[in-house]
Motif scaffolding. Structure first.
Motif, PDB file in Angstrom:
ATOM      1  N   ILE A  33       0.849  -1.197   0.000  1.00  0.00           N
ATOM      2  CA  ILE A  33       0.000   0.000   0.000  1.00  0.00           C
ATOM      3  C   ILE A  33       0.880   1.240   0.000  1.00  0.00           C
ATOM      4  CG2 ILE A  33      -1.743   1.260   1.298  1.00  0.00           C
ATOM      5  CD1 ILE A  33      -2.739  -1.518   2.263  1.00  0.00           C
ATOM      6  N   ALA A  34       2.005   1.162   0.719  1.00  0.00           N
ATOM      7  CA  ALA A  34       2.929   2.293   0.717  1.00  0.00           C
ATOM      8  C   ALA A  34       3.430   2.563  -0.695  1.00  0.00           C
ATOM      9  CB  ALA A  34       4.102   2.013   1.648  1.00  0.00           C
ATOM     10  N   ILE A  35       3.732   1.502  -1.444  1.00  0.00           N
ATOM     11  CA  ILE A  35       4.213   1.693  -2.818  1.00  0.00           C
ATOM     12  C   ILE A  35       3.107   2.284  -3.692  1.00  0.00           C
ATOM     13  CG2 ILE A  35       5.156   0.519  -4.840  1.00  0.00           C
ATOM     14  CD1 ILE A  35       7.111   0.624  -2.538  1.00  0.00           C
ATOM     15  N   LEU A  36       1.869   1.776  -3.506  1.00  0.00           N
ATOM     16  CA  LEU A  36       0.752   2.346  -4.263  1.00  0.00           C
ATOM     17  C   LEU A  36       0.641   3.846  -3.979  1.00  0.00           C
ATOM     18  CD1 LEU A  36      -2.054  -0.335  -3.714  1.00  0.00           C
ATOM     19  CD2 LEU A  36      -0.781   0.097  -5.797  1.00  0.00           C
ATOM     20  N   TYR A  37       0.718   4.192  -2.694  1.00  0.00           N
ATOM     21  CA  TYR A  37       0.651   5.602  -2.317  1.00  0.00           C
ATOM     22  C   TYR A  37       1.808   6.374  -2.936  1.00  0.00           C
ATOM     23  CZ  TYR A  37      -2.992   6.858   1.110  1.00  0.00           C
ATOM     24  OH  TYR A  37      -4.163   7.208   1.722  1.00  0.00           O
ATOM     25  N   LEU A  38       2.994   5.781  -2.924  1.00  0.00           N
ATOM     26  CA  LEU A  38       4.174   6.490  -3.433  1.00  0.00           C
ATOM     27  C   LEU A  38       3.992   6.831  -4.898  1.00  0.00           C
ATOM     28  CD1 LEU A  38       7.018   7.518  -2.894  1.00  0.00           C
ATOM     29  CD2 LEU A  38       7.890   5.278  -3.501  1.00  0.00           C
ATOM     30  N   ILE A  39       3.486   5.861  -5.674  1.00  0.00           N
ATOM     31  CA  ILE A  39       3.275   6.119  -7.098  1.00  0.00           C
ATOM     32  C   ILE A  39       2.222   7.214  -7.270  1.00  0.00           C
ATOM     33  CG2 ILE A  39       2.454   5.088  -9.245  1.00  0.00           C
ATOM     34  CD1 ILE A  39       3.586   2.401  -8.110  1.00  0.00           C
ATOM     35  N   SER A  40       1.121   7.117  -6.498  1.00  0.00           N
ATOM     36  CA  SER A  40       0.043   8.094  -6.687  1.00  0.00           C
ATOM     37  C   SER A  40       0.475   9.494  -6.287  1.00  0.00           C
ATOM     38  CB  SER A  40      -1.202   7.714  -5.901  1.00  0.00           C
ATOM     39  OG  SER A  40      -1.194   6.395  -5.513  1.00  0.00           O
ATOM     40  N   ILE A  41       1.151   9.623  -5.134  1.00  0.00           N
ATOM     41  CA  ILE A  41       1.485  10.990  -4.729  1.00  0.00           C
ATOM     42  C   ILE A  41       2.543  11.575  -5.653  1.00  0.00           C
ATOM     43  CG2 ILE A  41       0.894  10.609  -2.293  1.00  0.00           C
ATOM     44  CD1 ILE A  41       3.866  10.911  -1.713  1.00  0.00           C
ATOM     45  N   THR A  42       3.403  10.718  -6.236  1.00  0.00           N
ATOM     46  CA  THR A  42       4.377  11.248  -7.191  1.00  0.00           C
ATOM     47  C   THR A  42       3.649  11.800  -8.408  1.00  0.00           C
ATOM     48  OG1 THR A  42       5.883   9.551  -6.431  1.00  0.00           O
ATOM     49  CG2 THR A  42       6.463  10.685  -8.444  1.00  0.00           C
ATOM     50  N   PHE A  43       2.632  11.052  -8.858  1.00  0.00           N
ATOM     51  CA  PHE A  43       1.818  11.521  -9.980  1.00  0.00           C
ATOM     52  C   PHE A  43       1.215  12.893  -9.668  1.00  0.00           C
ATOM     53  CE2 PHE A  43      -2.548  11.704 -11.721  1.00  0.00           C
ATOM     54  CZ  PHE A  43      -2.236  11.814 -13.065  1.00  0.00           C
ATOM     55  N   ASN A 103      -6.435   0.344   5.859  1.00  0.00           N
ATOM     56  CA  ASN A 103      -5.290   0.962   5.196  1.00  0.00           C
ATOM     57  C   ASN A 103      -5.492   0.975   3.685  1.00  0.00           C
ATOM     58  OD1 ASN A 103      -2.794   2.121   5.093  1.00  0.00           O
ATOM     59  ND2 ASN A 103      -1.662   0.204   5.220  1.00  0.00           N
ATOM     60  N   LEU A 104      -5.970  -0.134   3.145  1.00  0.00           N
ATOM     61  CA  LEU A 104      -6.230  -0.190   1.705  1.00  0.00           C
ATOM     62  C   LEU A 104      -7.364   0.755   1.346  1.00  0.00           C
ATOM     63  CD1 LEU A 104      -5.508  -1.590  -0.964  1.00  0.00           C
ATOM     64  CD2 LEU A 104      -7.303  -3.225  -0.497  1.00  0.00           C
ATOM     65  N   LEU A 105      -8.408   0.773   2.201  1.00  0.00           N
ATOM     66  CA  LEU A 105      -9.533   1.682   1.973  1.00  0.00           C
ATOM     67  C   LEU A 105      -9.035   3.113   1.911  1.00  0.00           C
ATOM     68  CD1 LEU A 105     -12.611   2.201   1.868  1.00  0.00           C
ATOM     69  CD2 LEU A 105     -12.568   2.353   4.343  1.00  0.00           C
ATOM     70  N   SER A 106      -8.079   3.428   2.774  1.00  0.00           N
ATOM     71  CA  SER A 106      -7.527   4.779   2.790  1.00  0.00           C
ATOM     72  C   SER A 106      -6.944   5.135   1.424  1.00  0.00           C
ATOM     73  CB  SER A 106      -6.450   4.860   3.879  1.00  0.00           C
ATOM     74  OG  SER A 106      -5.520   5.847   3.594  1.00  0.00           O
ATOM     75  N   TRP A 107      -6.226   4.191   0.811  1.00  0.00           N
ATOM     76  CA  TRP A 107      -5.648   4.488  -0.501  1.00  0.00           C
ATOM     77  C   TRP A 107      -6.744   4.695  -1.535  1.00  0.00           C
ATOM     78  CZ3 TRP A 107      -5.347   1.660  -5.230  1.00  0.00           C
ATOM     79  CH2 TRP A 107      -4.558   2.276  -6.199  1.00  0.00           C
ATOM     80  N   TYR A 108      -7.782   3.851  -1.480  1.00  0.00           N
ATOM     81  CA  TYR A 108      -8.865   4.007  -2.453  1.00  0.00           C
ATOM     82  C   TYR A 108      -9.570   5.342  -2.271  1.00  0.00           C
ATOM     83  CZ  TYR A 108      -8.489  -0.492  -4.664  1.00  0.00           C
ATOM     84  OH  TYR A 108      -8.038  -1.536  -5.426  1.00  0.00           O
ATOM     85  N   LEU A 109      -9.802   5.747  -1.009  1.00  0.00           N
ATOM     86  CA  LEU A 109     -10.435   7.041  -0.778  1.00  0.00           C
ATOM     87  C   LEU A 109      -9.561   8.155  -1.330  1.00  0.00           C
ATOM     88  CD1 LEU A 109     -11.799   6.591   2.835  1.00  0.00           C
ATOM     89  CD2 LEU A 109     -13.113   6.762   0.733  1.00  0.00           C
ATOM     90  N   TYR A 110      -8.248   8.013  -1.107  1.00  0.00           N
ATOM     91  CA  TYR A 110      -7.324   9.011  -1.623  1.00  0.00           C
ATOM     92  C   TYR A 110      -7.433   9.098  -3.139  1.00  0.00           C
ATOM     93  CZ  TYR A 110      -2.903  10.985  -3.146  1.00  0.00           C
ATOM     94  OH  TYR A 110      -1.949  11.738  -3.786  1.00  0.00           O
TER      95      TYR A 110
END
Lengths: 553, 245, 105
Positions: free
Chosen positions: A39-49, A122-129
């Protein structure tokens, strides 16, 4: 520049066959994962975008300000561009930057747990983001929003006809992503620490993320209700903030800044945690005054709730409460200064080396100090009246947020890149990037202090011609800064395939995360560690190494 | 998510129940984490409603006569009944948690049904009240007319309310804005809660809670009681402003 | 499993239904009391009485229905933290609204 990179276990290191990256394959194994590291990696890619979207908008702003006339874009387009720059950078990049990426990845490992307490949340948090982020993009594409990131009433409720509702809902949803991250961290840090891991053995990164999490949990809902009331006011016309119906537009600002002032601590505190880790590791010393640094994080979180009105000194609040809030604002400077002084004392007589994370950390210390001290100017109600709503304030918060937070984020990304990916970034070019970023940053934002002192107001597409020289400096600096940010993304992607294999502990750091393989196993630890050593105990690490050598040899 | 669970090095109390998640060391840790997490979520709810309570306090002090007049248009009978209904539903929910803790499936199902029915009753009464506001033109923004406060009509058998000056009468819209925002947000929480109640009812009938895996029920109980607490404050603040005047 | 059950019964205090009945009755009585009190002419004390009763009722719910009386210190602290932040929001916002009428220095 000396380096400690070439250590025995590095030359023979191999990427472990089984790790969290190779454990499962296929896109669904990522989209449905419960693993905090993935999930951290998913977040990392998204916030970089989103960072690069916000960065492109910043580039447009600086291009427009190259000339005094509003010629690149019309004034209302400019309003939309700087609004979206603020919204994207704050809600979609800075707030989740360190906690949702490095925090998500490292906090369970640092406390000695197999995962965060609530993996699904935690995963839900990424989807909401992601939903919040996509809605924001949708609002931007379909006409944008021009209220500034502050959604100030009655501008947002009455006077503009842009996508306030969509953006408001987007931020509402993204806010819940942040709440869930914070909630997960607090529960994990309280309840999931390994045996022997007492509060004062926790790395300072955990302490600072804990403090930021408190702010996320207690502050964000107030922003949520303020935005809900704005949306209701726009859609069905209830009158909570509407002066024509008897509402008080300032009440919106009270609620908004009750979140948004602590929000700057949500952004900066995790960054301070990164700096503590980096400074300690590259000066080979325990952080000076560990408990003072730990408690100063909590103090910043608590005081952060007592100062919000300093954003409203010129808005028509009472003089008496201005006085109180101005004094309280000075309080926050104390724990921030404690941190800076303690880092400086950590460096004193340390064996300092200058790897890239350390260069970024030095950048942080200098720029954050300037940003913090100019904050004292703005917190004093007398000087605030002259300086607020000018480029001085723009320079101030960019020194804290970009010079401070973004430097800390990059320091952290470089520092833990070997742990995230198992490979080293290229050292020389990244040192160059750190230096380029520092130079570009100062060129961009230092002139803005001068512009602000001279009285150039913020948020306008055009300005009097006498300000042009400094604005050209600033735009030129932004170009250098842009190069400084593009370099890391290029060489970090390159290093995924061609970087040197890092080994477990390339920095010879003491945290629990460095005692396991890189990249870690999905379950982090084969068996839950029993912690006996203090944080930053480099002698313990030496003893561990000797023991391993004798056992293997 | 279904990554291979690692055999724990040592387990302090024998086997682990099947519903223990792999990343927790013990069932006690999992339980504590869940209820602590729920409490943190309730803190966010406190602050969420807190924003509206702040607004209420500001405007009540500014426009006290308008708040009195607005409050007097609400039905004290319906409001008190609803308070009773909600407190009773909180009680039945507490009993549901007790039944779950002591593994009484029948009692649990009965408690959940009662809680659901009482929740529906609350929302039914609330919608009667909302409808009344709509008829009286007291819905801010959509359908609002302050004239009834400038020229109050006497209800049969009662003395007329004292008339308000025009500007104060218009500020009743702020009262009704807060009334609808606060009770509406509260009702939204009720609706979400009832959705969860239906889910738990189905699970309870299928016997999903017979093995003692009742963290969901306990945490839902906390949520439901919190919704009750919000109403405990909304009732005197909205309905009971100077009833004696 | 039996060892586990013993363990969890130590950890968790099951509140008896008697207490729930008692609390529910107290809550309903307090509701009647607060309605009655609102019809009395108490001047500014009307609001104080109404809020005091509401706080008392809410405390009963938190302590007994929500088991805080039987919970760990951490849970008590958590509830306290929520209350504290809420009071900060209300109190410090009101510091502006109350003193606005005092005019300038």
């Amino acid at each position: 520049m000396s380096s400690i990179v070439s250590l025995p276990d590095q030359s023979t290191a191999r990427i472990p066959k089984r790790n969290y990256l190779t454990n499962e394959n296929g896109i669904l194994s990522w989209l449905l994962t419960g693993d905090h590291k993935r999930i951290a990696i998913l977040y990392l890619i998204s916030i970089t975008f989103f960072f690069f979207i916000g960065g492109a908008l910043a580039g447009l702003i600086r291009l427009e300000l190259l000339t005094p006339q509003s010629d690149l874009m019309a004034a209302d387009t400019y309003n939309k561009v700087f609004s979206m720059h603020g919204i994207v950078m704050i809600f979609l990049f800075l707030v989740p930057s360190v906690p949702a990426t490095l925090g998500n990845f490292l906090i369970p490992i640092m406390v000695g747990a197999k995962d965060l307490a609530f993996p699904k949340i935690n995963l839900l948090s990424w989807y909401l983001y992601m939903i919040g982020g996509c809605l924001t993009l949708w609002a931007m594409i379909t006409g944008g929003v021009d209220t500034g990131w502050t959604f100030t009433t009655p501008l947002s409720t009455h006077y503009v006809n842009t996508n306030v509702v969509t953006t408001g809902l987007a931020i509402f949803i993204a806010g819940f992503a942040s709440i869930f991250t914070g909630l997960n961290f607090i529960v994990t840090i309280h309840r999931m620490r390994a045996p022997g891991m007492t509060w004062f053995k926790l790395p300072l990164f955990v302490w600072s993320n804990y403090a930021a999490s408190i702010l996320m949990v207690l502050g964000t809902p107030v922003l949520a209700i303020a935005l809900v009331l704005v949306v209701l006011e726009r859609t069905i016309g209830i009158g909570v903030f509407d002066p024509t119906k008897g509402g008080d537009p300032l009440l919106f600002q009270h609620l908004f800044w009750f979140y948004s002032h602590p929000a700057v601590y949500i952004m900066i505190l995790p960054g301070m945690g990164v700096i503590s880790e980096v400074i300690s590791t590259f000066s080979r010393k325990r952080v000076f005054g560990y408990s003072a640094v730990a408690f100063s994080s909590v103090a910043i979180a608590v005081f952060g709730f007592f100062v919000w009105e300093h954003h409203m000194f010129i808005m028509g609040v009472s003089n008496y409460s201005t006085l109180v809030f101005s004094l309280l604002t000075m309080l926050v400077a104390v724990p921030s200064a404690i941190k800076i002084f303690n880092w400086a004392f950590t460096l004193y007589k340390g064996s300092i080396t200058f790897e890239t994370p350390m260069l970024y950390a030095f950048g942080f210390m200098g720029l954050f100090t300037i940003g913090g001290l100019t904050g004292v100017f703005l917190g004093s109600s007398g000087t605030d009246i002259h300086l607020t709503e000018t480029y001085f304030i723009v320079a101030h918060f960019h020194f804290v947020m970009v010079g401070g937070m973004l430097m800390a984020f990059l320091a952290g990304i470089h520092f833990w890149w070997p742990k995230l990916t198992g490979r080293m970034y290229p050292e020389k070019i990244s040192q160059l990037a750190a230096v380029v970023t520092f130079i570009g940053f100062n060129f961009t934002f230092f002139p803005q202090f001068l512009l602000g002192m001279l009285g150039m107001p913020r948020r306008y597409a055009a300005y009097p011609p006498e300000f042009q020289v400094l604005n050209v400096f600033s735009t030129a600096g932004a170009t250098i800064l842009g190069v400084g940010y593009l370099l890391p993304i290029l060489y970090l992607i390159w290093s995924l395939k061609y970087g040197k294999v890092a080994g477990n502990n390339p920095w010879q750091a003491t945290g629990l995360e460095w005692q396991i393989q890189s990249p870690p196993l999905t379950e982090n630890f084969i068996e839950i560690p029993v912690v006996t050593q203090d944080a930053y105990d480099y002698e313990w690490l030496e003893r561990q190494k000797e023991r391993e050598v004798t056992q293997v040899g | 998510m279904d990554s291979p669970t690692v055999a724990l090095h040592e387990s302090s109390h024998g086997e682990h129940p099947s519903y223990q998640r792999h990343h927790f060391v013990s069932m006690a840790q999992q339980k504590e984490s869940a209820s602590f997490g729920m409490w943190l979520f309730l803190l966010t709810e406190i602050m969420f409603f807190g924003g509206m309570f702040t607004a209420y306090l500001v405007y009540r002090n500014w426009y006290y006569p308008a708040f009195v007049a607005g409050s007097h248009t609400l039905s004290i009978v319906l409001g008190t009944t609803n308070t009773g209904v909600l407190i009773t539903s909180s009680f039945t929910m507490a009993m549901g948690v007790w039944c779950a803790e002591t593994r009484r499936r029948g009692g649990l199902i009965l408690s959940l049904i009662l809680t659901l029915v009482l929740g529906l009753a609350f929302l039914g009464i609330k919608s009667v009240e909302y409808h009344e506001k709509w008829v009286q033109h007291h819905v801010p923004g959509l359908r609002f007319d302050a004239m009834t406060f400038v020229h109050p009509k006497a209800e049969p058998g009662q003395a007329a309310e004292p008339p308000l000056p025009l500007d104060m009468a218009q500020h009743t819209e702020v009262y009704f804005s807060l009334y609808f925002a606060m009770t509406g947000m509260h009702a939204l929480h009720m609706i979400i809660g009832m959705g969860l109640l239906v889910y738990m009812l189905i699970q309870a009938i299928r016997g999903a809670y017979d093995n003692g895996n009742i963290a969901f029920i306990e945490n839902f109980g906390l949520y439901w009681h919190f919704v009750d607490i919000v109403w405990i404050f909304l009732f005197p603040l909205l309905y009971l402003i100077s009833r004696h005047q | 499993m039996s060892a586990h059950e013993e363990h969890s019964s130590e950890e968790q205090h099951i509140v008896s239904p008697k207490i729930y009945v008692l609390i529910a009755t107290a809550l309903l009585l307090c509701t009647a009391l607060t309605v009655a009190a609102s019809y009395l002419e108490l001047g500014p004390w009307n609001a104080v009485v109404a809020l005091a009763i509401a706080v008392f009722k809410a405390s009963l719910v938190v302590l007994f229905f929500m088991h805080i009386k039987y919970s760990s210190k951490l849970m008590k602290l958590t509830v306290g933290a929520g209350l504290f932040t809420f009071l900060t929001l209300v109190g410090m916002s009101m510091s502006d609204y109350i003193s606005r009428a005092w005019g300038s220095f």
